[in-house]
Design a protein around this motif. Sequence first.
Motif, PDB file in Angstrom:
ATOM      1  N   ARG A   1     -30.459  98.158 -57.359  1.00 49.96           N
ATOM      2  CA  ARG A   1     -30.482  96.718 -57.085  1.00 49.96           C
ATOM      3  C   ARG A   1     -29.942  96.472 -55.684  1.00 49.96           C
ATOM      4  O   ARG A   1     -29.117  97.228 -55.181  1.00 49.96           O
ATOM      5  CB  ARG A   1     -29.589  95.968 -58.076  1.00 49.96           C
TER       6      ARG A   1
ATOM      7  N   ASN B   1     -34.981  96.005 -48.369  1.00 49.61           N
ATOM      8  CA  ASN B   1     -35.703  94.775 -48.036  1.00 49.61           C
ATOM      9  C   ASN B   1     -37.167  95.069 -47.757  1.00 49.61           C
ATOM     10  O   ASN B   1     -38.058  94.335 -48.182  1.00 49.61           O
ATOM     11  CB  ASN B   1     -35.047  94.109 -46.816  1.00 49.61           C
ATOM     12  N   GLY B   2     -37.420  96.176 -47.039  1.00 50.08           N
ATOM     13  CA  GLY B   2     -38.807  96.525 -46.743  1.00 50.08           C
ATOM     14  C   GLY B   2     -39.579  96.925 -47.980  1.00 50.08           C
ATOM     15  O   GLY B   2     -40.787  96.662 -48.096  1.00 50.08           O
ATOM     16  N   ALA B   3     -38.897  97.571 -48.923  1.00 49.98           N
ATOM     17  CA  ALA B   3     -39.567  98.032 -50.145  1.00 49.98           C
ATOM     18  C   ALA B   3     -39.776  96.905 -51.149  1.00 49.98           C
ATOM     19  O   ALA B   3     -40.525  97.062 -52.110  1.00 49.98           O
ATOM     20  CB  ALA B   3     -38.730  99.134 -50.786  1.00 49.98           C
ATOM     21  N   ARG B   4     -39.081  95.770 -50.942  1.00 50.69           N
ATOM     22  CA  ARG B   4     -39.179  94.640 -51.882  1.00 50.69           C
ATOM     23  C   ARG B   4     -38.891  95.113 -53.311  1.00 50.69           C
ATOM     24  O   ARG B   4     -39.757  95.091 -54.193  1.00 50.69           O
ATOM     25  CB  ARG B   4     -40.549  93.968 -51.799  1.00 50.69           C
ATOM     26  N   LEU B   5     -37.654  95.532 -53.543  1.00 49.90           N
ATOM     27  CA  LEU B   5     -37.249  96.061 -54.841  1.00 49.90           C
ATOM     28  C   LEU B   5     -37.513  95.049 -55.956  1.00 49.90           C
ATOM     29  O   LEU B   5     -37.146  93.877 -55.845  1.00 49.90           O
ATOM     30  CB  LEU B   5     -35.768  96.405 -54.822  1.00 49.90           C
ATOM     31  N   ALA B   6     -38.090  95.533 -57.038  1.00 46.06           N
ATOM     32  CA  ALA B   6     -38.247  94.716 -58.235  1.00 46.06           C
ATOM     33  C   ALA B   6     -37.017  94.891 -59.125  1.00 46.06           C
ATOM     34  O   ALA B   6     -36.227  95.813 -58.946  1.00 46.06           O
ATOM     35  CB  ALA B   6     -39.510  95.122 -58.992  1.00 46.06           C
ATOM     36  N   ASP B   7     -36.850  94.006 -60.110  1.00 44.98           N
ATOM     37  CA  ASP B   7     -35.654  94.046 -60.955  1.00 44.98           C
ATOM     38  C   ASP B   7     -35.574  95.295 -61.829  1.00 44.98           C
ATOM     39  O   ASP B   7     -34.497  95.680 -62.265  1.00 44.98           O
ATOM     40  CB  ASP B   7     -35.614  92.799 -61.855  1.00 44.98           C
TER      41      ASP B   7
ATOM     42  N   GLU C   1     -36.651  98.456 -61.020  1.00 42.72           N
ATOM     43  CA  GLU C   1     -36.843  99.713 -60.280  1.00 42.72           C
ATOM     44  C   GLU C   1     -35.771 100.735 -60.685  1.00 42.72           C
ATOM     45  O   GLU C   1     -34.592 100.405 -60.828  1.00 42.72           O
ATOM     46  CB  GLU C   1     -36.727  99.466 -58.766  1.00 42.72           C
TER      47      GLU C   1
END
Length: 303
Positions: A256, A291-297, A299
Motif C-alpha cells: 500500500r 505512483n507510476g504503477a498506480r497501485l490498486a488496493d 496488490e
Amino acid sequence: MSAPPAVPPRHPRRLVFLGTPAASVPALRALVAAGFDIVLVISQPDRRRGRGGATSPSPVKAAALELGLAVTDRVEDAAAAGADLGVVVAYGEILRADLLAALPMVNIHFSLLPRWRGAAPVERALLAGDETTGVCIMEVVEALDAGGVHAVAEIPIGPDATAAELREELSEVGARLLVETLTAGLGEPTPQDGEPTYAKKIRPGDLFLDWSRPAAELHRVVRVGGAWTTFRGARLRVWEAHVDRAASGAEPGAVRLVDGAVVVAAGDGHLVLDEVQPEGRGRVLGPAWANGARLADDEVLGA
C-alpha cells in the motif's frame, strides 16, 4: 600425503600479493605505503566487467599497474618470485598444496574464524543477524580457511549496515591489521577454537523476499544487496528499505501507499520500500515507483 605449508620468516619483507576485487586494494596500498617490497602481484585474468564487449583488469591489477608493480595472472609464478611470504586477500581461487609448500602465505579473512569460513562471510554474517564481525590474519593451509590465526580485529555490525559498507570497513581494518602484524613479526599462529560454520556463496534464491518472514529478516536480505520480489509477474529489486514494526493483519506481501511511503506487510511487521528497481529499468524511489504503477488496493508482491 601433501607436504605441510612452508613456515614464514618472523619479519618478511619481500612479498607476493594475491588479490582481485576492490576489497583487496587497501591492503596492497597499505603494504606499499609501509615500505614492504612487493615483488609480484597476482590477480585473476582480465574479464568483461560491464555491459560492453571489452575486457578490463581487476581492481587489484589496475592498482598494481598504477603503483608500478609487476603483475601477472599466473598463480604458479608465485613460487619463483623470490619472496619471503605470499599475502592473499580475496584472490578468488583455492591455492594448491604444492604452492603452499614452496611459499608460506597469510590471508586476510573477513570474519571471526572459525565462524563463516568460505566464500561469502560478510553476507552470511548479515543474513544470520550477527551483531559483530571482524578480520583475521591467518596462515593459509590446504583446508579451506582452517589455518591458525596471527591477529584478530572485531567490529560491530550496525542495525542498518549493508554488505558493501561492511566490506569496505573490513578491508580498511584488515589492511591496518596486516601491516601491524607483519611489522611486529609473525609468531606462532593460534589454532582456531570453536565449531566452524560455512559461508556458502550467495545464490539468487538467498535474495528472494519471502513476505511470510519477519520484516527484520527481510531487511537483512535487502542489506546484502540484490534482494528481489515480483510485481505483476515481473521482477522488482529492492535496494533500500527500513522496518516498520507496527502489527499488521494484512496478507504477507500486501503493498500500500501510506502517507507517501510504500508499505509491504510481512509475517511480522512491515517493510517500507525506499528504493526499488522494476525489471528492465533504473533505480527509483519507492513512492515514485508506486505512483507510476498506480497501485490498486489488492496488490500483493511476490504472488
